[in-house]
Design a protein around this motif. Sequence first.
Motif, mmCIF file in Angstrom:
data_model
loop_
_atom_site.group_PDB
_atom_site.id
_atom_site.type_symbol
_atom_site.label_atom_id
_atom_site.label_comp_id
_atom_site.label_asym_id
_atom_site.label_seq_id
_atom_site.Cartn_x
_atom_site.Cartn_y
_atom_site.Cartn_z
ATOM 1 N N GLU A 156 0.834 -1.240 -0.143
ATOM 2 C CA GLU A 156 0.100 -0.119 0.012
ATOM 3 C C GLU A 156 0.856 1.237 -0.160
ATOM 4 O O GLU A 156 0.608 2.187 -0.581
ATOM 5 C CB GLU A 156 -0.943 -0.228 1.179
ATOM 6 C CG GLU A 156 -2.014 -1.120 1.166
ATOM 7 C CD GLU A 156 -3.103 -0.802 0.001
ATOM 8 O OE1 GLU A 156 -3.297 0.359 -0.509
ATOM 9 O OE2 GLU A 156 -3.518 -1.579 -0.517
ATOM 10 N N LEU A 157 2.003 1.210 0.741
ATOM 11 C CA LEU A 157 2.961 2.497 1.094
ATOM 12 C C LEU A 157 3.723 2.429 -0.515
ATOM 13 O O LEU A 157 3.719 3.773 -0.801
ATOM 14 C CB LEU A 157 3.609 2.392 2.036
ATOM 15 C CG LEU A 157 3.071 2.288 3.377
ATOM 16 C CD1 LEU A 157 3.930 1.845 4.668
ATOM 17 C CD2 LEU A 157 2.515 3.814 3.629
ATOM 18 N N ALA A 158 3.924 1.482 -1.106
ATOM 19 C CA ALA A 158 4.783 1.742 -2.431
ATOM 20 C C ALA A 158 3.700 1.971 -3.460
ATOM 21 O O ALA A 158 4.161 2.937 -4.396
ATOM 22 C CB ALA A 158 5.358 0.231 -2.856
ATOM 23 N N ARG A 159 2.451 1.770 -3.373
ATOM 24 C CA ARG A 159 1.374 2.436 -4.545
ATOM 25 C C ARG A 159 1.284 3.711 -4.135
ATOM 26 O O ARG A 159 1.408 4.357 -5.245
ATOM 27 C CB ARG A 159 0.300 1.521 -4.307
ATOM 28 C CG ARG A 159 -0.818 1.807 -4.851
ATOM 29 C CD ARG A 159 -1.988 1.295 -5.084
ATOM 30 N NE ARG A 159 -1.953 -0.132 -4.982
ATOM 31 C CZ ARG A 159 -2.539 -0.851 -4.260
ATOM 32 N NH1 ARG A 159 -3.275 -0.558 -3.429
ATOM 33 N NH2 ARG A 159 -2.048 -2.144 -4.335
ATOM 34 N N ASP A 160 1.226 4.311 -3.244
ATOM 35 C CA ASP A 160 0.749 5.757 -3.027
ATOM 36 C C ASP A 160 2.124 6.759 -2.501
ATOM 37 O O ASP A 160 1.778 7.788 -2.185
ATOM 38 C CB ASP A 160 -0.415 5.882 -2.132
ATOM 39 C CG ASP A 160 -1.634 5.126 -2.620
ATOM 40 O OD1 ASP A 160 -1.746 5.652 -3.831
ATOM 41 O OD2 ASP A 160 -2.519 4.642 -1.889
ATOM 42 N N PRO A 169 14.126 4.614 1.579
ATOM 43 C CA PRO A 169 14.716 3.921 0.309
ATOM 44 C C PRO A 169 14.858 2.142 0.626
ATOM 45 O O PRO A 169 14.493 1.483 -0.419
ATOM 46 C CB PRO A 169 16.168 4.278 0.008
ATOM 47 C CG PRO A 169 15.676 6.044 0.760
ATOM 48 C CD PRO A 169 14.940 5.585 2.159
ATOM 49 N N THR A 170 15.266 1.958 1.904
ATOM 50 C CA THR A 170 15.270 0.441 1.981
ATOM 51 C C THR A 170 13.948 -0.267 1.951
ATOM 52 O O THR A 170 13.857 -1.398 1.345
ATOM 53 C CB THR A 170 15.950 0.234 3.613
ATOM 54 O OG1 THR A 170 17.180 0.930 3.353
ATOM 55 C CG2 THR A 170 16.308 -1.406 3.797
ATOM 56 N N GLY A 171 12.987 0.288 2.267
ATOM 57 C CA GLY A 171 11.604 -0.078 2.348
ATOM 58 C C GLY A 171 11.051 -0.252 0.880
ATOM 59 O O GLY A 171 10.500 -1.176 0.525
ATOM 60 N N LYS A 177 11.291 -0.167 12.752
ATOM 61 C CA LYS A 177 12.403 -0.916 13.418
ATOM 62 C C LYS A 177 13.156 -1.639 12.340
ATOM 63 O O LYS A 177 14.434 -1.909 12.537
ATOM 64 C CB LYS A 177 11.829 -2.148 14.676
ATOM 65 C CG LYS A 177 11.314 -1.226 15.760
ATOM 66 C CD LYS A 177 10.912 -2.249 16.618
ATOM 67 C CE LYS A 177 10.476 -1.726 17.792
ATOM 68 N NZ LYS A 177 9.826 -2.587 18.898
ATOM 69 N N ARG A 178 12.572 -2.134 11.162
ATOM 70 C CA ARG A 178 13.149 -2.804 10.092
ATOM 71 C C ARG A 178 14.055 -1.766 9.232
ATOM 72 O O ARG A 178 14.889 -2.266 8.272
ATOM 73 C CB ARG A 178 12.318 -3.772 9.328
ATOM 74 C CG ARG A 178 11.683 -4.832 10.013
ATOM 75 C CD ARG A 178 10.876 -5.501 8.860
ATOM 76 N NE ARG A 178 10.293 -6.393 9.592
ATOM 77 C CZ ARG A 178 10.623 -7.894 9.371
ATOM 78 N NH1 ARG A 178 11.963 -8.270 8.621
ATOM 79 N NH2 ARG A 178 9.968 -8.934 9.886
ATOM 80 N N GLY A 179 13.559 -0.549 9.466
ATOM 81 C CA GLY A 179 14.114 0.424 8.673
ATOM 82 C C GLY A 179 13.383 0.672 7.191
ATOM 83 O O GLY A 179 14.047 1.198 6.484
ATOM 84 N N TRP A 180 12.338 0.267 7.292
ATOM 85 C CA TRP A 180 11.545 0.248 6.193
ATOM 86 C C TRP A 180 10.682 1.424 5.800
ATOM 87 O O TRP A 180 10.055 1.905 4.755
ATOM 88 C CB TRP A 180 10.815 -1.069 5.887
ATOM 89 C CG TRP A 180 11.583 -2.193 5.612
ATOM 90 C CD1 TRP A 180 12.862 -2.314 5.028
ATOM 91 C CD2 TRP A 180 10.975 -3.717 5.691
ATOM 92 N NE1 TRP A 180 13.366 -3.564 5.129
ATOM 93 C CE2 TRP A 180 12.451 -4.486 5.326
ATOM 94 C CE3 TRP A 180 9.928 -4.310 5.764
ATOM 95 C CZ2 TRP A 180 12.062 -5.872 5.228
ATOM 96 C CZ3 TRP A 180 9.869 -5.531 5.834
ATOM 97 C CH2 TRP A 180 11.084 -6.368 5.335
#
Length: 142
Positions: free
Chosen positions: A42-46, A96-98, A74-77
């Motif tokens: 969802e975050l990548a889409r928007d 960017p890592t996410g 916590k994962r840095g995403w």
Amino acid sequence: MSEELHLQEAVARFVRAFGLHQPAQTPCGQPIPVSEAHALGELARDGALRQNELAHRLRLEKSTTSRLVTQLIKRGWAERTPTPDDGRGVLVRLTPTGADAAARLARARAERFSAVIDRIPAHERAAVLRALGILTEAIDET
């Protein structure tokens, strides 16, 4: 067997066959909890979403979404930032890592669904998609 029981068993078989009952990995075999994978998608889409909008899209409680976003951070995403138009609102955006993790998931998902659709006879594909849509609408209405 009643239609209700038949539907229950069919859905349970689908959940197990697709791997949705394995909470520590996605159905496409990625070692990420399914809820995190959906949030990344969802975050990548928007690009960025208000945290309450993410909760709505994922059909999760606000507190569950808050814990989910904390795990992504916590994962840095992901990161939380104040919304520019509302000091109380919170935007969640991928780092960017996410974005890289979301892209890996998207590739794995595309490969998995390509393999699945290839196994469905061509003349049955539209019916399968139609049935999934009808099932989703019926669930939404309950």
